[in-house]
Motif scaffolding. Structure first.
Motif, short mmCIF file in Angstrom:
data_model
loop_
_atom_site.label_atom_id
_atom_site.label_comp_id
_atom_site.label_asym_id
_atom_site.label_seq_id
_atom_site.Cartn_x
_atom_site.Cartn_y
_atom_site.Cartn_z
N LEU A 179 0.80 -1.22 0.00
CA LEU A 179 0.00 0.00 0.00
C LEU A 179 0.84 1.27 0.00
N ARG A 180 2.15 1.17 0.24
CA ARG A 180 2.97 2.37 0.27
C ARG A 180 3.44 2.83 -1.12
N PRO A 181 3.81 1.92 -2.03
CA PRO A 181 4.31 2.38 -3.33
C PRO A 181 3.26 3.18 -4.10
N ARG A 182 3.73 4.21 -4.77
CA ARG A 182 2.88 4.99 -5.66
C ARG A 182 3.29 4.70 -7.10
N VAL A 183 2.34 4.86 -8.01
CA VAL A 183 2.56 4.63 -9.43
C VAL A 183 2.37 5.95 -10.16
N TYR A 184 3.39 6.36 -10.90
CA TYR A 184 3.36 7.62 -11.66
C TYR A 184 3.47 7.29 -13.14
N VAL A 185 2.59 7.87 -13.95
CA VAL A 185 2.59 7.63 -15.40
C VAL A 185 2.71 8.97 -16.10
N LEU A 186 3.70 9.11 -16.98
CA LEU A 186 3.90 10.34 -17.74
C LEU A 186 3.36 10.15 -19.16
N LEU A 187 2.43 11.03 -19.52
CA LEU A 187 1.79 10.98 -20.83
C LEU A 187 1.91 12.33 -21.53
N GLY A 188 1.67 12.33 -22.84
CA GLY A 188 1.49 13.57 -23.57
C GLY A 188 0.02 13.86 -23.76
N LEU A 197 -2.40 5.96 -7.71
CA LEU A 197 -2.06 6.27 -9.10
C LEU A 197 -2.03 7.78 -9.34
N THR A 198 -0.93 8.26 -9.93
CA THR A 198 -0.82 9.66 -10.34
C THR A 198 -0.44 9.70 -11.82
N ALA A 199 -1.23 10.38 -12.61
CA ALA A 199 -0.91 10.62 -14.02
C ALA A 199 -0.33 12.02 -14.15
N ILE A 200 0.69 12.15 -15.00
CA ILE A 200 1.25 13.46 -15.31
C ILE A 200 1.10 13.67 -16.81
N VAL A 201 0.36 14.69 -17.19
CA VAL A 201 0.11 14.98 -18.61
C VAL A 201 0.92 16.21 -18.99
N VAL A 202 1.90 16.03 -19.88
CA VAL A 202 2.63 17.19 -20.41
C VAL A 202 1.77 17.76 -21.55
#
Length: 245
Positions: free
Chosen positions: A149-158, A182-187
């Motif tokens: 439960l501690r790890p976070r998942v980061y996804v980088l998208l355009g 879950l964290t999404a990062i949208v550039v």
């Protein structure tokens, strides 16, 4: 009377001072090394600030913990922006800087998209756009099923990736199931063909995500946004950069 005679021949001379350790190469120098005279497109430069903030201040992963089940996971869905990713991995010690000299060569581990079987620290092999967020959803579900439960998942998208239907499914599912890790990062460089009423963040908030839109070059703003999760819902950070970057 006692006479004391000084001796001069038996002392071992002190060793010369060690040469100072050279500073590690800068990210700019590493990127220039991998560029090797080629021209990078804006897709590479637009991701650099996000990558630096993630690896300097956010991600709980080091070269020594690339296989630790408790590590954070970073997934580069925008795989064609891989040159900046390789430079950051080299700067942080995940890969030798020498690997950058032959990026894309016949015997190189560093292809034009990252390969998780060849590059330490890489979590997914990417190719066609639109798959990274779905893989991120699956990764978050798998971690939750294992009780991690501690790890976070980061996804980088355009932002243009959001035109792919697979991302709409991933956004809707993550919101419905409350994938808070879950964290999404949208550039966002305004390159999407269709766009979305209200901007890129609205694609997520309509499905129950929390969202922040910030200047994609401002490291402090990116850090604040990337740590702004409410721990109950998935989170998206839209990193806005100039059109065409």
């Amino acid at each position: 009377m006692t006479t004391t005679t000084a001796t001069t021949g038996g002392a071992t001379p002190a060793p010369p001072p060690a040469a100072p350790t050279p500073p590690p190469p800068t990210l700019a120098a590493l990127l220039e090394r991998i560029r090797a005279g080629r021209e990078f497109g804006p897709n590479v430069y637009s991701t650099l600030d996000v990558l630096q903030v993630l690896y300097d201040r956010i991600l709980r992963i080091t070269p020594a913990t690339v296989d630790d089940p408790e590590r954070d996971r970073f997934l580069l869905s925008k795989g064609h922006a891989v040159a900046g990713y390789y430079a950051v991995l080299a700067a942080r010690g995940f890969i030798p800087a020498d690997w950058l000299d032959d990026q894309g060569g016949p015997a190189s581990r560093l292809g034009d998209h990252p390969d998780r079987l060849l590059v330490p620290g890489v979590e997914i092999g990417s190719g066609s756009l639109g798959h990274g967020l779905g893989l991120g959803v699956g990764t978050a579900l798998g971690l939750r099923a294992q009780g991690l439960l501690r790890p976070r998942v980061y996804v980088l998208l355009g932002d243009a990736e959001l035109d792919e239907g697979s991302n709409h499914e991933a956004i809707a599912y993550a919101g419905a199931t409350g994938l808070a890790s879950l964290t999404a990062i949208v550039v966002d460089n305004s390159s999407a063909t269709h766009g979305w009423p209200g901007g890129a963040a609205a694609r997520f908030t309509v499905n129950g995500w929390t969202a922040a839109t910030v200047d994609g070059r401002d490291h402090d703003a990116l850090y604040t946004a990337l740590t702004g999760q409410d721990d109950h819902r998935p989170h998206v950070v839209v990193a806005a950069v100039d059109s065409g970057e």
